[in-house]
Design an enzyme around this catalytic site. Structure first.
Site, PDB file in Angstrom:
ATOM      1  N   CYS A   2      -2.398  -3.816  -0.963  1.00 59.99           N
ATOM      2  CA  CYS A   2      -1.065  -3.489  -0.475  1.00 59.99           C
ATOM      3  C   CYS A   2      -1.089  -2.149   0.244  1.00 59.99           C
ATOM      4  O   CYS A   2      -1.050  -1.094  -0.390  1.00 59.99           O
ATOM      5  CB  CYS A   2      -0.090  -3.455  -1.651  1.00 59.99           C
ATOM      6  SG  CYS A   2       1.556  -2.936  -1.169  1.00 59.99           S
ATOM      7  N   CYS A  35       1.839   0.191  -0.293  1.00 55.95           N
ATOM      8  CA  CYS A  35       1.851   0.900  -1.583  1.00 55.95           C
ATOM      9  C   CYS A  35       0.858   2.059  -1.579  1.00 55.95           C
ATOM     10  O   CYS A  35       1.127   3.111  -2.137  1.00 55.95           O
ATOM     11  CB  CYS A  35       1.441  -0.027  -2.721  1.00 55.95           C
ATOM     12  SG  CYS A  35       2.115  -1.659  -2.617  1.00 55.95           S
ATOM     13  N   ASP A  36      -0.305   1.836  -1.011  1.00 55.25           N
ATOM     14  CA  ASP A  36      -1.421   2.741  -1.293  1.00 55.25           C
ATOM     15  C   ASP A  36      -1.946   3.537  -0.102  1.00 55.25           C
ATOM     16  O   ASP A  36      -2.802   4.403  -0.271  1.00 55.25           O
ATOM     17  CB  ASP A  36      -2.585   1.928  -1.899  1.00 55.25           C
ATOM     18  CG  ASP A  36      -2.170   1.269  -3.208  1.00 55.25           C
ATOM     19  OD1 ASP A  36      -1.291   1.822  -3.894  1.00 55.25           O
ATOM     20  OD2 ASP A  36      -2.714   0.204  -3.531  1.00 55.25           O
TER      21      ASP A  36
END
Ligand code: NAP
Length: 319
Positions: free
Chosen positions: A134, A137-138
């Protein structure tokens, strides 16, 4: 074992919660077996900027909490656990969570889809330690670092461009020299000076202990191996529908496993069982389309239940 419910919703993402909201407002008192990790794919997303009604954007987990609260407000109840078995061969339908059995006159399947993995042991060991599924997200963890993205679809292109906002270098490793991604997405990635496309290569090993130091790649034409030094690996090779529980009972695409619904409805091959969201949609896969599909499933279930009631009052069985 409990009383027979009007409807059980299996799955707690945009489709499941929207189905629950509509079913609850229709006084069907749905039970939502939302999964141990409720919220679906938006729980591993940060900003959602394309959900109508949020002009400033919204955090994925916050949006899912709002969906859930809205369904709860109208009487949906939730079980935060995973369904382990279903039996749609007889009515009422039977749904198990471990040894606990729940029964319902109708079921809405909204179990969503899951990001695909490369299937390497080294990938598994380094998940959350530099291996991610993701970018949203990261990506921010890789400021001024080097990152490898695997895949040749729209996700890989989109993620590469997004990660390049943070990272100093992004390699996109793709196993062919043609892209599944739309040309505009490829062009955008190509135009980004931080992004380098590495074609006809597959990742065969993630290198590093405790953190990612590199990936071993193999040329798909020559078999030659080399190492790309990198601080992170983003796997963007598509998704699989979460349909394992249903494959022996519900019609599905034999290759992909996505459930098949009839025409524009959410009806499966079992009357009274409906499917909504990413579990039956490999094309759009958006929160807003999943929510729309959840709404349709609740309306379909409501209509089906009232037909059943009407038929049993007039002495006919509807199947
Ligand atoms: P996808 O279109 O299925 O692409 C998956 C890519 O990963 C393909 O290039 C595939 O290679 C590669 N791949 C699959 N398994 C692999 C493996 N084991 N090792 C190496 N590579 C592997 O998936 P997606 O990119 O997630 O997109 C899914 C859908 O969402 C598409 O319809 C897409 O258009 C849509 N989407 C749209 C947007 C947007 O418009 N903004 C953004 C993201 C996604 P091959 O090509 O060789 O099979």
């Amino acid at each position: 074992m409990e009383d027979v419910r009007n409807v059980i919703v299996i799955g707690g993402g945009p489709a499941g919660y929207t189905a629950a909201l509509y079913a609850a407002r229709a006084n069907l008192e749905p039970l939502v077996i939302e999964g141990f990790n409720w919220g679906g794919q938006l729980m591993i997303t940060s900003d959602v900027e394309n959900y109508p009604g949020y002009p400033e954007g919204v955090l994925g987990p916050a949006m899912m909490q709002d969906f859930r609260r809205q369904a709860e407000r109208f009487g949906a109840t939730f079980l935060t656990d995973d369904v382990t078995r279903v039996d749609f061969s007889e009515r009422p339908f039977r749904v198990w969570v471990g040894d606990d059995e729940y029964r319902a006159a109708s079921v809405i399947v909204a179990t969503g889809a899951t990001a695909r993995q490369l299937g390497l042991e080294s990938e598994r060991v380094l998940q959350g330690r530099g291996v991610s599924y993701c970018a949203t997200c990261d990506a921010a963890f890789f400021r001024d670092k080097t990152v490898v993205v695997v895949g040749g679809g729209d996700s890989a292109m989109e993620e590469a461009s997004f990660i390049a906002r943070f990272a100093s270098k992004v390699y996109v490793v793709h196993r062919r020299d043609e892209f599944r991604a739309s040309p505009i997405m490829v062009d955008r990635a190509r135009a980004n000076e931080k992004v380098e496309l590495v074609l006809n290569k597959v990742v065969t090993e993630v290198l590093g202990e405790g953190s990612v130091l590199g990936v071993r790649v193999q040329d798909t034409l020559t078999g030659e191996e080399s190492v790309l030094a990198t601080d992170g690996l983003f796997v963007a090779i598509g998704h699989d529908p979460n349909t394992a529980l249903f494959l022996d009972q519900l019609d599905h695409d034999p290759e992909s496993g996505y459930l098949i619904t009839r025409g524009k409805t959410t009806e499966t091959n079992v009357p009274g069982v409906f499917a909504a969201g990413d579990v039956q949609d490999h094309v759009y896969r958006q929160a807003v389309t999943a929510a729309g599909s959840g709404c349709a499933a609740a309306l379909d279930a409501e209509r089906w239940l009232s037909e059943q009631r009407h038929a049993s009052l007039s002495g006919f069985a509807v199947s």
